[in-house]
Design an enzyme around this catalytic site. Structure first.
Site, PDB file in Angstrom:
ATOM      1  N   TYR A 140       0.897  -1.029   0.001  1.00 48.80           N
ATOM      2  CA  TYR A 140      -0.054  -0.188   0.172  1.00 48.80           C
ATOM      3  C   TYR A 140       0.757   1.472   0.224  1.00 48.80           C
ATOM      4  O   TYR A 140       1.738   1.311   0.922  1.00 48.80           O
ATOM      5  CB  TYR A 140      -1.062  -0.030   1.124  1.00 48.80           C
ATOM      6  N   ASP A 186       0.902   5.552  -0.401  1.00 47.98           N
ATOM      7  CA  ASP A 186       0.120   6.941  -0.568  1.00 47.98           C
ATOM      8  C   ASP A 186       0.968   7.585  -1.899  1.00 47.98           C
ATOM      9  O   ASP A 186       1.760   7.222  -2.384  1.00 47.98           O
ATOM     10  CB  ASP A 186       0.526   8.023   0.248  1.00 47.98           C
TER      11      ASP A 186
END
Length: 366
Positions: A347, A349
């Site tokens: 994951y 950003d």
């Protein structure tokens, strides 16, 4: 003609690498199986509103170099993410801060709030949390957990909190100030005119072919370039030879409403389990829109299958072990750069994806 680089995927990693390669005088072809470029940050213009087609994206970073980099393609506005939680009709500010504590307990000082939280933690002392529920209770106590974490998390993951590993929640920040800014980063905003302007800027002057599935003619596409930058699913590249990695998926229900303002905020999270969606996003608030209509999106978490879009890697032990086995196979692919959320099964950003692409490009071209 043989390209220097074939880039599979036009999301942030692929577009950033393509931009840096072109700046170094390299020839680049970008392909994407979707009918638009930009990956999950793609925006669709509806009623003059930039709708975040694959869920809301708020750019935030402490890295001035990355902030200056994205602003060199499009100016970012001063949007600040301040989501609100709706638990069975009651509203609470996020992240957990003095406003939240007042809404829960009518506390007015940090000391009063800390006393209640410490008391609730001490009522059920858990020295070694065995699951996410125990971890959350040991960090914030029962009120915050039951109203603002439990239902939302169980919907998001499709599992009971008692079945989820404790390490998913490493910490739950408690902010003892009246500050609703969700992110602590120094720089935050949305591109003025939407994220398509950022992708268009990154890919300016670069050949892009849409609606092209790399795997339908893999050998032909591999022969087109000296090197491949691959941003798709890690296990798919290796034909799922070791097994399938798992994800959580999402479904989006977009609605155009004939009113100016539906909920007064970009995002409201629904934290009770009985509401089937996790949040409602009102897109015009990302750019302080004054349009006469509004567009809202209800976001539903889904169990992932091969027909659905993969959004969140499931970071449990089974998937982490399998991803590590695939990463060993990656090392044998000397002419392939694997990058981004799917290819790294990680994951990210947005600023982290861009930073990773810039670092890979720097290493490649130095």
């Amino acid at each position: 003609m043989k390209y220097d680089f074939l880039i599979v995927g036009s999301g942030l990693f692929g577009a950033t690498f393509a931009n840096r390669a072109k700046a170094k005088g390299k020839t680049v072809l970008v392909i994407d199986k979707r009918n638009h470029q930009g990956g999950n940050i793609y925006c669709e213009n509806v009623e003059g509103i930039n709708v975040h087609k694959y869920g809301p994206h708020i750019f935030h970073t402490n890295d001035k170099t990355i902030w200056d980099f994205v602003n060199s393609f499009v100016e970012f506005n001063r949007f600040t993410y301040t989501p609100v939680a709706n638990f069975k009709g009651d509203l609470y500010n996020l992240p957990f801060n003095m406003n939240t504590f007042y809404q829960l307990w009518k506390t007015k000082t940090p000391e009063e709030a800390k006393t209640i939280i410490d008391q609730q933690i001490s009522e059920n002392p858990i020295s070694t949390p065995k699951n996410l529920e125990e971890q959350a209770l040991s960090l914030v106590g029962k009120d915050i957990y039951l109203k603002l974490i439990k239902g939302y998390t169980e919907k998001q993951w499709g599992r009971k909190a008692t079945e989820l590993p404790a390490f998913i929640i490493k910490r739950l920040p408690l902010r003892f100030t009246f500050d609703n800014n969700y992110f602590n980063d120094k720089y935050q905003g949305i591109p003025i005119g939407g994220y398509n302007k950022l992708i268009d800027g990154l890919l300016e002057g670069i050949e892009v072919k849409l609606g092209v599935d790399f795997f339908e003619e893999r050998e032909r596409y591999k022969d087109l370039a000296h090197k491949i930058v691959y941003t798709g699913k890690l296990d798919e590249y290796f034909d799922y030879s070791l097994g399938h990695l798992q994800y959580r998926s999402l479904a989006f229900e977009h609605s155009v409403l004939d009113i100016e303002n539906y909920q007064g905020n970009a995002a409201i999270n629904y934290t009770d389990y009985d509401t089937p969606y996790t949040r409602i996003v009102e897109h015009k608030h990302f750019e302080f829109g004054k349009q006469t209509k509004t567009v809202i999106t209800k976001e539903y978490p889904l169990e992932w299958s091969s027909e659905k879009e993969p959004y969140y890697p499931i970071n449990d032990k089974r998937n982490e072990d399998l991803a590590n086995q695939y990463k060993k196979l990656k090392e044998q692919e000397s002419n392939v750069i694997f990058g981004g959320r799917l290819a790294e099964y990680k994951y990210y950003d947005m600023h982290q994806v861009i930073g990773a692409a810039l670092n890979v490009a720097k290493k490649e071209f130095e």
